[in-house]
Scaffold this motif. Structure first.
Motif, PDB file in Angstrom:
ATOM      1  N   PRO A 268       2.279  -7.387  -2.571  1.00 47.37           N
ATOM      2  CA  PRO A 268       3.458  -8.275  -2.566  1.00 47.37           C
ATOM      3  C   PRO A 268       3.763  -8.875  -3.940  1.00 47.37           C
ATOM      4  CG  PRO A 268       2.169  -8.638  -0.594  1.00 47.37           C
ATOM      5  CD  PRO A 268       1.375  -7.678  -1.438  1.00 47.37           C
ATOM      6  N   GLU A 269       2.741  -9.135  -4.746  1.00 49.14           N
ATOM      7  CA  GLU A 269       2.989  -9.713  -6.066  1.00 49.14           C
ATOM      8  C   GLU A 269       3.655  -8.751  -7.042  1.00 49.14           C
ATOM      9  OE1 GLU A 269       0.032  -9.683  -4.425  1.00 49.14           O
ATOM     10  OE2 GLU A 269      -1.660  -9.359  -5.814  1.00 49.14           O
ATOM     11  N   ASP A 270       3.792  -7.494  -6.662  1.00 55.97           N
ATOM     12  CA  ASP A 270       4.538  -6.534  -7.470  1.00 55.97           C
ATOM     13  C   ASP A 270       6.041  -6.646  -7.235  1.00 55.97           C
ATOM     14  OD1 ASP A 270       1.922  -4.156  -6.853  1.00 55.97           O
ATOM     15  OD2 ASP A 270       2.236  -5.366  -8.655  1.00 55.97           O
ATOM     16  N   SER A 271       6.441  -7.447  -6.267  1.00 61.25           N
ATOM     17  CA  SER A 271       7.868  -7.648  -5.983  1.00 61.25           C
ATOM     18  C   SER A 271       8.538  -8.278  -7.199  1.00 61.25           C
ATOM     19  CB  SER A 271       8.051  -8.549  -4.761  1.00 61.25           C
ATOM     20  OG  SER A 271       7.508  -7.954  -3.608  1.00 61.25           O
TER      21      SER A 271
ATOM     22  N   PHE B 281      10.120   7.698 -15.045  1.00 58.65           N
ATOM     23  CA  PHE B 281       9.722   7.207 -13.737  1.00 58.65           C
ATOM     24  C   PHE B 281       8.708   6.089 -13.910  1.00 58.65           C
ATOM     25  CE2 PHE B 281      11.757  10.261 -11.006  1.00 58.65           C
ATOM     26  CZ  PHE B 281      11.876  11.395 -11.787  1.00 58.65           C
ATOM     27  N   LEU B 282       8.847   5.091 -13.050  1.00 60.73           N
ATOM     28  CA  LEU B 282       7.829   4.044 -12.960  1.00 60.73           C
ATOM     29  C   LEU B 282       7.178   4.208 -11.590  1.00 60.73           C
ATOM     30  CD1 LEU B 282       6.597   1.561 -14.381  1.00 60.73           C
ATOM     31  CD2 LEU B 282       8.224   0.155 -13.115  1.00 60.73           C
ATOM     32  N   HIS B 283       5.962   4.724 -11.607  1.00 60.08           N
ATOM     33  CA  HIS B 283       5.227   4.974 -10.372  1.00 60.08           C
ATOM     34  C   HIS B 283       4.431   3.725 -10.011  1.00 60.08           C
ATOM     35  CE1 HIS B 283       6.117   9.272 -10.983  1.00 60.08           C
ATOM     36  NE2 HIS B 283       5.782   9.075 -12.242  1.00 60.08           N
TER      37      HIS B 283
ATOM     38  N   GLY C 176       0.779  -1.224   0.000  1.00 61.20           N
ATOM     39  CA  GLY C 176       0.000   0.000   0.000  1.00 61.20           C
ATOM     40  C   GLY C 176       0.816   1.281   0.000  1.00 61.20           C
ATOM     41  N   GLU C 177       2.125   1.180   0.175  1.00 66.16           N
ATOM     42  CA  GLU C 177       2.993   2.358   0.233  1.00 66.16           C
ATOM     43  C   GLU C 177       3.478   2.714  -1.171  1.00 66.16           C
ATOM     44  OE1 GLU C 177       6.525   1.652   2.462  1.00 66.16           O
ATOM     45  OE2 GLU C 177       7.271   3.703   2.249  1.00 66.16           O
ATOM     46  N   SER C 178       2.943   3.741  -1.749  1.00 67.56           N
ATOM     47  CA  SER C 178       3.278   4.129  -3.127  1.00 67.56           C
ATOM     48  C   SER C 178       4.688   4.714  -3.223  1.00 67.56           C
ATOM     49  CB  SER C 178       2.267   5.150  -3.643  1.00 67.56           C
ATOM     50  OG  SER C 178       0.957   4.613  -3.619  1.00 67.56           O
ATOM     51  N   SER C 179       5.320   4.532  -4.358  1.00 67.42           N
ATOM     52  CA  SER C 179       6.662   5.073  -4.570  1.00 67.42           C
ATOM     53  C   SER C 179       6.963   5.120  -6.067  1.00 67.42           C
ATOM     54  CB  SER C 179       7.696   4.217  -3.837  1.00 67.42           C
ATOM     55  OG  SER C 179       8.975   4.817  -3.883  1.00 67.42           O
TER      56      SER C 179
ATOM     57  N   LYS D 191      -0.670   0.557 -16.451  1.00 68.70           N
ATOM     58  CA  LYS D 191      -1.098  -0.837 -16.430  1.00 68.70           C
ATOM     59  C   LYS D 191      -1.305  -1.226 -14.978  1.00 68.70           C
ATOM     60  CE  LYS D 191       0.328  -5.494 -17.855  1.00 68.70           C
ATOM     61  NZ  LYS D 191       1.386  -6.276 -18.539  1.00 68.70           N
ATOM     62  N   GLU D 192      -2.523  -1.426 -14.605  1.00 65.54           N
ATOM     63  CA  GLU D 192      -2.889  -1.791 -13.231  1.00 65.54           C
ATOM     64  C   GLU D 192      -2.297  -0.763 -12.263  1.00 65.54           C
ATOM     65  OE1 GLU D 192      -3.298  -6.593 -14.073  1.00 65.54           O
ATOM     66  OE2 GLU D 192      -1.804  -5.879 -12.663  1.00 65.54           O
ATOM     67  N   ARG D 193      -1.422  -1.167 -11.363  1.00 65.05           N
ATOM     68  CA  ARG D 193      -0.871  -0.247 -10.363  1.00 65.05           C
ATOM     69  C   ARG D 193       0.375   0.487 -10.841  1.00 65.05           C
ATOM     70  NH1 ARG D 193      -2.617  -4.774  -8.229  1.00 65.05           N
ATOM     71  NH2 ARG D 193      -0.600  -5.824  -8.418  1.00 65.05           N
ATOM     72  N   LEU D 194       0.772   0.275 -12.073  1.00 66.06           N
ATOM     73  CA  LEU D 194       1.993   0.858 -12.609  1.00 66.06           C
ATOM     74  C   LEU D 194       1.680   1.980 -13.589  1.00 66.06           C
ATOM     75  CD1 LEU D 194       4.032  -2.388 -13.409  1.00 66.06           C
ATOM     76  CD2 LEU D 194       4.166  -0.975 -11.359  1.00 66.06           C
ATOM     77  N   LYS D 195       2.442   3.072 -13.489  1.00 63.79           N
ATOM     78  CA  LYS D 195       2.362   4.136 -14.469  1.00 63.79           C
ATOM     79  C   LYS D 195       3.764   4.604 -14.809  1.00 63.79           C
ATOM     80  CE  LYS D 195       0.920   8.468 -13.653  1.00 63.79           C
ATOM     81  NZ  LYS D 195      -0.030   9.592 -13.439  1.00 63.79           N
TER      82      LYS D 195
END
Lengths: 113, 115
Positions: free
Chosen positions: A80-83, A72-74, A16-19, A59-63
């Motif tokens: 966890p599956e974004d690891s 930048f890849l936000h 949940g911590e965006s970066s 794309k989904e949670r990635l911009k």
């Protein structure tokens, strides 16, 4: 010398911590910037292509965004599956071939539950 | 869907031995390529092909040979292995009209150790 630099080398986030991940390039004649995701023990998986400053792709949670000197890849509200390791690559105008990509070393992202 | 298949997944060689890494794709892609990935370095292009009978050198071609007799297969040959060739090797393919978009399809890799 043309260079592609990714930062940070590694990033740990809580779920949940965006970066954002950074890909900066010291090249001229950019003909495209590309993002890939690589899971441990697997080959890279294509994510995005960006061509010009100001362009954005989602794309989904990635911009992914692009300026004249960096991309930048936000990652918004990561899970966890974004690891994975995220790779950046560029294709240049004057490298003798349209088929040669220059890759950065990658950013290892770990998302803890 | 098989996609891009690499064999073997793991291989240990002694210095001076020869071997071939196999790459096959079932997507009828015109473009195929070989990369190596080393710790602390980005992926580096070894050789690539834009169609059967057509190959060209990438960034680090020395010590490697390739040929492309069919659309499906693109083997990478090490004629006399050296410890500096210890690496993970990836084969990647793409449709001819999408390779410039960076949309590469990678295999799962072949981990080579040269003693």
């Amino acid at each position: 010398e043309d260079q592609v630099t990714q930062s940070p080398e590694a990033l740990r986030l809580q779920e949940g911590e965006s970066s954002s991940l950074n890909c900066s390039y010291t090249v001229s004649g950019l003909r495209g910037l590309f993002w890939y995701r690589q899971d441990p023990g697997k080959g890279p998986e294509f994510l995005f292509t960006l061509y010009s400053a100001g362009e954005e792709k989602e794309k989904e949670r990635l911009k992914a965004t692009l300026t004249k000197k960096e991309s930048f890849l936000h990652i918004t509200a990561p899970k966890p599956e974004d690891s994975a390791t995220y790779l950046c690559a560029v294709r240049l105008m004057n490298r003798g071939s349209n088929y040669k990509l220059t890759f950065g070393k990658g950013t290892l992202l770990t998302v803890n539950p | 869907n098989a996609g891009v298949t690499q064999t073997p997944k793991f291989q240990v060689l002694k210095t001076g031995q020869s071997m071939t890494l196999q790459c096959a794709q079932d997507m009828n892609h015109e473009y195929m390529s070989w990369y190596r990935q080393d710790p602390g370095m980005g992926l580096r292009l070894i050789h690539y092909s834009v169609g059967a009978g057509i190959t060209d050198q990438g960034e680090v071609p020395n010590g490697y040979n390739v040929s492309r007799s069919t659309t499906e297969d693109f083997p990478l040959r090490l004629l006399s292995a050296a410890p500096s060739q210890t690496s993970v090797y990836f084969c990647a393919s793409s449709p001819g009209d999408r390779v410039r978009t960076g949309e590469l399809f990678f295999g799962e890799g072949s981990r080579l150790t040269v003693l």
